[in-house]
Write a protein that holds these residues in place. Sequence first.
Motif, short mmCIF file in Angstrom:
data_model
loop_
_atom_site.label_atom_id
_atom_site.label_comp_id
_atom_site.label_asym_id
_atom_site.label_seq_id
_atom_site.Cartn_x
_atom_site.Cartn_y
_atom_site.Cartn_z
N PHE A 8 26.14 5.58 -29.48
CA PHE A 8 25.52 4.34 -28.98
C PHE A 8 26.31 3.70 -27.85
CE2 PHE A 8 28.24 0.88 -30.58
CZ PHE A 8 29.07 1.57 -31.45
N LYS A 9 27.55 4.14 -27.65
CA LYS A 9 28.41 3.50 -26.64
C LYS A 9 27.83 3.63 -25.23
CE LYS A 9 31.66 2.76 -29.73
NZ LYS A 9 32.16 1.46 -30.16
N ASP A 10 26.99 4.64 -25.00
CA ASP A 10 26.45 4.85 -23.65
C ASP A 10 25.61 3.66 -23.18
OD1 ASP A 10 27.64 7.31 -23.75
OD2 ASP A 10 25.81 8.42 -24.21
N ALA B 105 40.66 1.09 -25.15
CA ALA B 105 41.28 1.62 -26.36
C ALA B 105 40.12 2.12 -27.20
CB ALA B 105 42.02 0.52 -27.10
N SER B 106 40.34 3.21 -27.95
CA SER B 106 39.15 3.78 -28.60
C SER B 106 39.48 4.60 -29.83
CB SER B 106 38.42 4.67 -27.58
OG SER B 106 37.26 5.23 -28.15
N THR B 107 38.53 4.62 -30.77
CA THR B 107 38.60 5.60 -31.86
C THR B 107 37.89 6.88 -31.44
OG1 THR B 107 36.62 4.63 -32.88
CG2 THR B 107 38.75 3.81 -33.65
N GLY C 173 29.96 -1.21 -39.37
CA GLY C 173 30.85 -2.21 -38.77
C GLY C 173 32.25 -1.68 -38.55
N GLY C 174 32.72 -1.70 -37.29
CA GLY C 174 34.09 -1.33 -36.95
C GLY C 174 34.72 -2.49 -36.22
N ASN C 175 34.68 -2.43 -34.88
CA ASN C 175 35.19 -3.56 -34.09
C ASN C 175 34.15 -4.68 -34.00
OD1 ASN C 175 37.52 -4.40 -32.82
ND2 ASN C 175 36.87 -3.74 -30.79
N GLY D 20 31.28 -5.00 -32.37
CA GLY D 20 30.53 -5.28 -31.14
C GLY D 20 29.06 -4.91 -31.29
N ASN D 21 28.79 -3.81 -31.97
CA ASN D 21 27.42 -3.31 -32.03
C ASN D 21 26.51 -4.22 -32.84
OD1 ASN D 21 25.57 -1.34 -31.23
ND2 ASN D 21 25.76 -0.25 -33.17
N SER D 22 26.97 -4.64 -34.01
CA SER D 22 26.15 -5.54 -34.82
C SER D 22 25.91 -6.85 -34.06
CB SER D 22 26.81 -5.81 -36.17
OG SER D 22 28.21 -5.92 -36.04
N ALA E 141 35.81 6.67 -36.71
CA ALA E 141 35.21 5.77 -35.70
C ALA E 141 35.34 4.31 -36.12
CB ALA E 141 33.74 6.12 -35.49
N ILE E 142 35.34 4.04 -37.43
CA ILE E 142 35.39 2.64 -37.90
C ILE E 142 36.70 2.36 -38.63
CG2 ILE E 142 32.92 2.17 -37.91
CD1 ILE E 142 32.85 2.95 -40.88
N ARG E 143 37.74 3.10 -38.28
CA ARG E 143 39.07 2.88 -38.85
C ARG E 143 39.73 1.73 -38.08
NH1 ARG E 143 44.43 5.05 -39.22
NH2 ARG E 143 44.76 6.18 -41.16
N ILE E 144 39.26 0.53 -38.33
CA ILE E 144 39.67 -0.65 -37.56
C ILE E 144 39.98 -1.79 -38.53
CG2 ILE E 144 38.85 -2.39 -35.90
CD1 ILE E 144 37.22 -0.10 -34.60
N GLY E 145 41.17 -2.36 -38.41
CA GLY E 145 41.60 -3.39 -39.36
C GLY E 145 41.51 -4.81 -38.83
N1 F0G Z 1 29.85 4.11 -35.33
C1 F0G Z 1 30.48 4.87 -34.43
C2 F0G Z 1 30.06 6.30 -34.32
C3 F0G Z 1 31.49 4.32 -33.61
O1 F0G Z 1 32.10 5.09 -32.71
C4 F0G Z 1 31.84 2.97 -33.78
C5 F0G Z 1 32.91 2.36 -32.99
C6 F0G Z 1 31.15 2.23 -34.74
C7 F0G Z 1 30.16 2.82 -35.50
C8 F0G Z 1 31.42 0.79 -34.97
O2 F0G Z 1 30.88 0.00 -33.94
O3 F0G Z 1 32.98 -1.12 -33.28
O4 F0G Z 1 30.78 -1.92 -32.47
O5 F0G Z 1 31.42 -2.21 -34.86
N2 F0G Z 1 33.67 3.00 -32.21
C9 F0G Z 1 34.61 2.40 -31.28
C10 F0G Z 1 35.21 3.45 -30.36
C11 F0G Z 1 35.58 1.47 -31.86
O6 F0G Z 1 36.32 3.25 -29.85
O7 F0G Z 1 34.54 4.44 -30.10
P1 F0G Z 1 31.55 -1.40 -33.61
#
Ligand code: F0G
Length: 451
Positions: free
Chosen positions: A129-131, A152-154, A256-258, A260-262, A318-322
């Motif tokens: 989805f980052k695109d 910075a990125s996962t 949910g990771g960082n 931004g998407n939600s 991808a969501i290994r974010i604290g």
């Molecule tokens: N799913 C995938 C496949 C992701 O790569 C990420 C985030 C998330 C969910 C979570 O989305 O951060 O907007 O809540 N990936 C980031 C990265 C952090 O660096 O590619 P988020």
Amino acid sequence: MNDNLHQLRCIGCGARITGAEAQPDFRCVLCGELFEVEYPGWGERQGHDRPNPGALKWLWRERRCSPEPLDRSGVWRFRELLPILSSFGNVVTLREGNTPLYALHRAAKSLGMDQLFAKHQGMNPTGSFKDTGMTSALSVAKERGFEWVACASTGNTSAAMAAYAARAGLRSLVLIPEGKTAWGKLAQAMDYGAVTCQLKTDFDGCLRLLMQIVKESPIYLLNSVNPYRLEGQKTPAFEIAEAFNWTVPDHLIVPGGNLGNSSALGKGFRELYELGLVARMPRISVIQAEGANPLVRSFNESHGASLEPVEAHTRATAIRIGNPASWRKAVRVIQDTDGWCLDVSEAEIAIAKAELGAEGLGCEPASAVTLAGLKKLRAQGMVASGETVVLVLTGHTLKDADYTINFHRGTLLEKDEIAGHEAEIARLQRNAQPVEATTAAVLAALKGRAG
Ligand code: F0G
């Protein structure tokens, strides 16, 4: 920058600035919070800048048949709702968006539901989805004359950034946590020519460092603290509403990771609602991995008023974010839409991923938290059988092939993680088996594999 049409509003103190006034780290100088893009004309009911809903719906559909690159992008097809550039000639696009919305027949049946769908954002050009956010923010970087961009990125952000930067002729710098990203994503950053630094820290450490770097040199920051990222990432909300003929699903479920998407999807649906394009908003829920669940804890401990960072651990890298940057925005989306925030275990993620794979879709582990979360919500009676639910699958299954292979080989999870799930896992495992090169041996391998 087209500062006449948009401005940036601080989500903390409400301060408003022009796009050109933003600091390199996109934090408010008054209160340190993040900004979001705001379009002043839309608020005035009779304002001449306010788009016309009927005309827009017609125009956006017509563009799907146009040969123009801008029209063929699922982000810029909706450009009236993201007027962030002075000239659309600066757009950098790889024909992102326009991703499929699939019905999930098997999962729906086993959950006793009628209407379950997956919006597969892994079907974007670089597989995540980052695109959709990269086309918007990187186009701003290009318009502003930057030579270097960075994140910075996962893994997925870096893959997307590197590709779009290469298309635009810009240089890109990637900071990733050493040993904690999937190989497929690292390979993409290399392939697209990024300067890739593997740092001996986690994602949160990489982001902290990058915030300093961009203050010291003219490098444009492309993490989702950059509000222009979210402008592109809100457009799947438009696609979903369009696919349901401008009604909205009852419930949208997002990993949910960082965060931004939600936040972006919530903004997208809110704008559709405020502009009169849809009659209501969906409930938006965010699902985290148990070992990387700062937002879940925040809701449990303070109803989303404060967030304590955690040291994150999950195989869904991808969501290994604290310490999620956009947590305040996500809290607002969940609270405004009456959504939920919950976490799922490593075994629940792996099982849900295998189930999505068995439906012929597949996704990366972080995306599978959505189905795992829905199962919990159904079990707790929080989602009714007649409700329409859309799971947002964020990344392609090939992003993290090691995870999939380890699951099917039975080497992914520890014994204590599997406890209680043994039968489910055994039913889903499809390990490749060595077979003699004879008809009889191959046919023998089919025996007992009817299900
Ligand atoms: N799913 C995938 C496949 C992701 O790569 C990420 C985030 C998330 C969910 C979570 O989305 O951060 O907007 O809540 N990936 C980031 C990265 C952090 O660096 O590619 P988020």
